[in-house]
Write an enzyme that holds these catalytic residues in place. Structure first.
Site: not given
Ligand code: AHR
Length: 511
Positions: A179, A314
């Protein structure tokens, strides 16, 4: 109500990568500490500090791959803190998961690289390590891969030996950041492209030094196409592709094996939700399919099909009850498990591009597979969906269409089909999974596999006797186990059965 599932064995999609059934374990809440690692605590059986009740449940899933150490945790992690004698390891605060929050323990570093890789050995799973890009350097990442994978006589390889591992671990999957638009550095996409290229260059150099192509590198993308496009556009640092660019390495895309996206979803609370919210979560979970399609489209503008796989590393339900001050714990219900079945069906439909997926997270955190308390470990409803779906692994996904009622959901772009299904074939076996999402009515389901050569050899059902709000506890965990389902096989490739309300069915057919 009635629905029909049509499977076309004439239309193979692609091989279903076993890594689609992958997992993710982060140093967060009780996932690692308490859930997987108890050190010297002798209230449960351990092997090298790893709790074996959790391991033995997880072994039942034949986990192909495990991502670690985060997540955002990885973005502030320095691997050398977690190797060597445990008593000498420094205590740290992790910026993202111990930031100014009460009751959140600091990082003891008791569980580090060797403990993680030992866990992978015990689980017979491939490790996937995410390196810190945001606050670290290519040198630190390069040292980490050398520590893990180098077989020669260097200081780092010797350090690994001193720490108990003679042979190189051979870690194959390396995530370059996590991220990076957020906790992983707050980079603009072009800045992350520069970082990605810099880190991957050194990893790639190491791979070449080892004279083998044994490692695979993963870039972490965004959910928006705009961000991803700027990232891909910038990867070559403004140079032309082809021989000569990149110091003779050709296209920068040679430095990327996979591109990842993340998707979480919620609607209402974990156990407290309305009927509308019950259905809404399926609409939101379905977005995973769109994420994959859009990422595939973006990638196809830069490289030939199949060169860069898509990873959803994820994914899962993240209810409002899962907060950082409770270690992202939430109740794990039958509703959550039903969403998992739908997402796996969608991923099978894109078996041509998806190379891995890692549900978040493995133990105790978010949509976990196993929960623990101090002395016991038990399976969640989601565990059983993974278990049931395992028969798809390694098979070829087949085009599957479902003729079923589509429920309109206010505020969502897509309607929710009342039945979700997928199918795969291999070694004389055809496997169909189908879930009835209606929570108040059974569905009369006809599955047409289009070939009389197949007949049903087993039919099982999950959640026949469970309510959609039921969640797993130590006491009730056994009530989510699969049971046999009665089906009618017409002998012409058509199988009919009643799928109970809010249930998941697995049908195995053999030639
Ligand atoms: O899984 C929990 C967190 O969600 C991860 O640390 C982060 O990558 C994501 O935002």
């Amino acid at each position: 109500m009635q629905s029909e599932v049509r499977v076309s064995s004439q239309e193979p999609i692609d091989h279903i990568s076993e890594n689609i059934y992958g997992h993710f374990a982060e140093h967060l809440g009780r996932c690692i500490y308490g859930g997987l690692w108890v050190g010297d605590d002798d209230r449960v059986e351990t092997e090298d500090g790893i709790r074996m009740d959790t391991v033995s449940l997880l072994r039942g899933l034949n986990m192909p791959v495990l991502r670690w150490p985060g997540g955002c945790f990885a973005d502030d992690y320095h691997w050398e803190d977690g190797v060597g004698p445990r008593e000498d390891r420094p205590r740290r605060r992790n910026l993202w998961w111990t930031q100014g929050r009460e009751n959140v323990p600091e990082e003891s570093n008791e569980f580090g690289t060797d403990e993680f890789l030992r866990l992978c050995q015990l689980l017979d799973t491939d490790p996937y390590i995410a390196v810190n890009v945001g606050s670290s350097t290519p040198q630190e990442a390069l040292d980490w891969i050398e520590y893990c994978n180098y077989g020669g006589d260097t200081e780092l390889a010797d350090r690994r030996r001193e720490n108990g591992q003679e042979e190189p671990y051979g870690v194959k999957y390396w995530g370059i950041g996590n991220e990076n638009w957020g906790c992983g550095g707050r980079f603009a996409p072009d800045e992350y492209a520069d970082e990605y290229r810099r880190f991957a260059n050194y990893f790639n150099g190491f791979d070449k030094l080892m004279n083998e192509d044994s490692t695979e590198f993963i870039a972490c993308g965004h959910l928006t196409d705009d961000w991803n496009k700027v990232f891909f556009d910038s990867l070559n640092g403004g140079m032309e592709f082809g021989p000569g660019s990149f110091l003779g390495m050709g296209s920068p895309f040679n430095l990327m094996d996979h591109f990842s996206v993340h998707r979480y979803y919620q609607a209402g609370g974990d156990t407290d939700f309305t009927d509308e919210q019950y259905y809404k979560i399926f609409a939101r979970a379905q977005k995973v399919g769109g994420d994959i399609d859009r990422a595939a489209e973006t990638i196809s503008e830069y490289v030939p099909e199949g060169e860069i796989g898509i990873i959803v590393d994820e994914w899962g339900v993240w209810h409002p009850e899962a907060r950082s001050d409770n270690g992202l714990e939430q109740e794990n219900t039958v509703r959550d498990a039903l969403t998992t079945a739908g997402v796996l069906d969608l991923i099978h439909a894109r078996a041509d591009v998806v190379s891995m997926a890692n549900i978040a997270q493995l133990v105790n955190v978010l949509q976990c597979l196993v929960q623990t308390d101090e002395e016991a470990a038990w399976r969640t409803p989601t565990y059983h969906v993974f278990d049931l779906y395992e028969n798809h692994v390694g098979q070829t996904a087949l085009e599957t269409s479902v003729d079923t009622e589509q429920r309109e959901i206010e505020g969502e772009d897509h309607d929710v089909p009342m039945v979700s299904a997928s199918a795969s074939e291999g070694d004389g076996e055809l496997f169909v999974t189908a879930s009835n999402r209606r929570h108040d009515e059974a569905e009369l389901l006809t599955v047409d596999v289009g070939s009389s050569a197949y007949s049903v050899s087993s039919a099982t059902v999950l959640f026949e006797d469970n309510d959609i709000r039921e969640y797993s506890t130590k006491e009730n965990a056994e009530s989510f186990e699969a049971s046999d389902l009665a089906v009618t096989d017409d002998g012409d490739g058509t199988i009919t059965f009643e799928a109970p309300p809010a249930s998941v069915v697995g049908l195995t057919l053999t030639e």
